[in-house]
Design a protein around this motif. Structure first.
Motif, PDB file in Angstrom:
ATOM      1  N   THR A  53       0.967  -0.952   0.152  1.00  0.00           N
ATOM      2  CA  THR A  53       0.083  -0.020   0.071  1.00  0.00           C
ATOM      3  C   THR A  53       0.682   0.749  -0.585  1.00  0.00           C
ATOM      4  O   THR A  53       1.770   1.146   0.644  1.00  0.00           O
ATOM      5  CB  THR A  53      -0.791  -0.040   1.400  1.00  0.00           C
ATOM      6  N   PHE A  54       0.580   1.910  -1.196  1.00  0.00           N
ATOM      7  CA  PHE A  54       1.608   2.986  -1.219  1.00  0.00           C
ATOM      8  C   PHE A  54       0.860   4.171  -0.955  1.00  0.00           C
ATOM      9  O   PHE A  54      -0.392   4.765  -1.462  1.00  0.00           O
ATOM     10  CB  PHE A  54       1.998   3.429  -2.410  1.00  0.00           C
ATOM     11  N   THR A  55       1.195   5.584  -0.561  1.00  0.00           N
ATOM     12  CA  THR A  55       0.386   6.742  -0.030  1.00  0.00           C
ATOM     13  C   THR A  55       1.720   7.955  -0.827  1.00  0.00           C
ATOM     14  O   THR A  55       2.810   7.367  -0.283  1.00  0.00           O
ATOM     15  CB  THR A  55      -0.283   7.336   0.710  1.00  0.00           C
ATOM     16  N   GLU A  56       1.711   9.499  -1.101  1.00  0.00           N
ATOM     17  CA  GLU A  56       2.559  10.328  -1.179  1.00  0.00           C
ATOM     18  C   GLU A  56       1.827  11.403  -1.099  1.00  0.00           C
ATOM     19  O   GLU A  56       0.294  11.737  -1.583  1.00  0.00           O
ATOM     20  CB  GLU A  56       3.311  10.746  -2.804  1.00  0.00           C
ATOM     21  N   MET A  57       2.828  12.675  -0.678  1.00  0.00           N
ATOM     22  CA  MET A  57       2.215  14.327  -0.256  1.00  0.00           C
ATOM     23  C   MET A  57       3.362  15.508  -1.087  1.00  0.00           C
ATOM     24  O   MET A  57       3.832  14.819  -0.708  1.00  0.00           O
ATOM     25  CB  MET A  57       1.196  13.671   0.626  1.00  0.00           C
ATOM     26  N   LEU A  58       2.307  16.148  -0.942  1.00  0.00           N
ATOM     27  CA  LEU A  58       3.406  17.419  -1.332  1.00  0.00           C
ATOM     28  C   LEU A  58       3.239  18.660  -0.258  1.00  0.00           C
ATOM     29  O   LEU A  58       1.889  18.671   0.131  1.00  0.00           O
ATOM     30  CB  LEU A  58       3.015  18.279  -2.260  1.00  0.00           C
TER      31      LEU A  58
END
Length: 139
Positions: A53-58
């Motif tokens: 499970t992957f997540t990313e943010m600025l």
């Protein structure tokens, strides 16, 4: 799986089944103020379900005298402001790219946001895991 983050700028860290990458994309300094744009990516490997499970943010951080811009409706003075934009999922992957386009008007950087996501996805699928891109930032 943490090898998937290798070769990307920033600091990678692993705690159990959670891997993360934090990279400073751009920074602006002014008189008694500082603004910085960060990229954060996290992924969790679930051995039982063989899922990554992957997540990313600025994340934009502002601090110092007059941390808010004039258009932010914040009165001048010493303050701290943090703005976070999270990524989308499946059909909404373009959200982080849209935010990158908005931030590129303010900051100059050449970091390819897709590079980390694609490296993790390739490593997961190459090892027989399914890849789940999470909009809510919870991994």
């Amino acid at each position: 799986m943490n090898e998937a983050l290798g070769g990307n700028p920033g600091a990678s860290e692993r705690k159990g089944d959670l891997c993360s990458l934090r990279a400073l994309l751009a920074e602006r300094k002014g008189f008694l103020s500082k603004q910085a744009l960060w990229y954060n990516a996290k992924f969790r490997v679930d051995q039982g379900s063989r899922t990554v499970t992957f997540t990313e943010m600025l994340e934009e951080r502002k601090s110092g005298f007059g941390a808010g811009d004039l258009e932010d409706d914040i009165s001048p003075g010493f303050s701290f402001k943090k703005t976070v934009t999270k990524s989308g999922s499946q059909g909404l992957e373009g959200i982080i790219e849209e935010q990158s386009n908005l931030f590129s008007k303010k900051y100059s950087y050449s970091f390819d946001l897709k590079r980390v996501r694609e490296a993790v996805k390739k490593a997961a699928e190459g090892n027989g895991y399914s890849f789940n891109y999470n909009i809510w930032g919870k991994v």
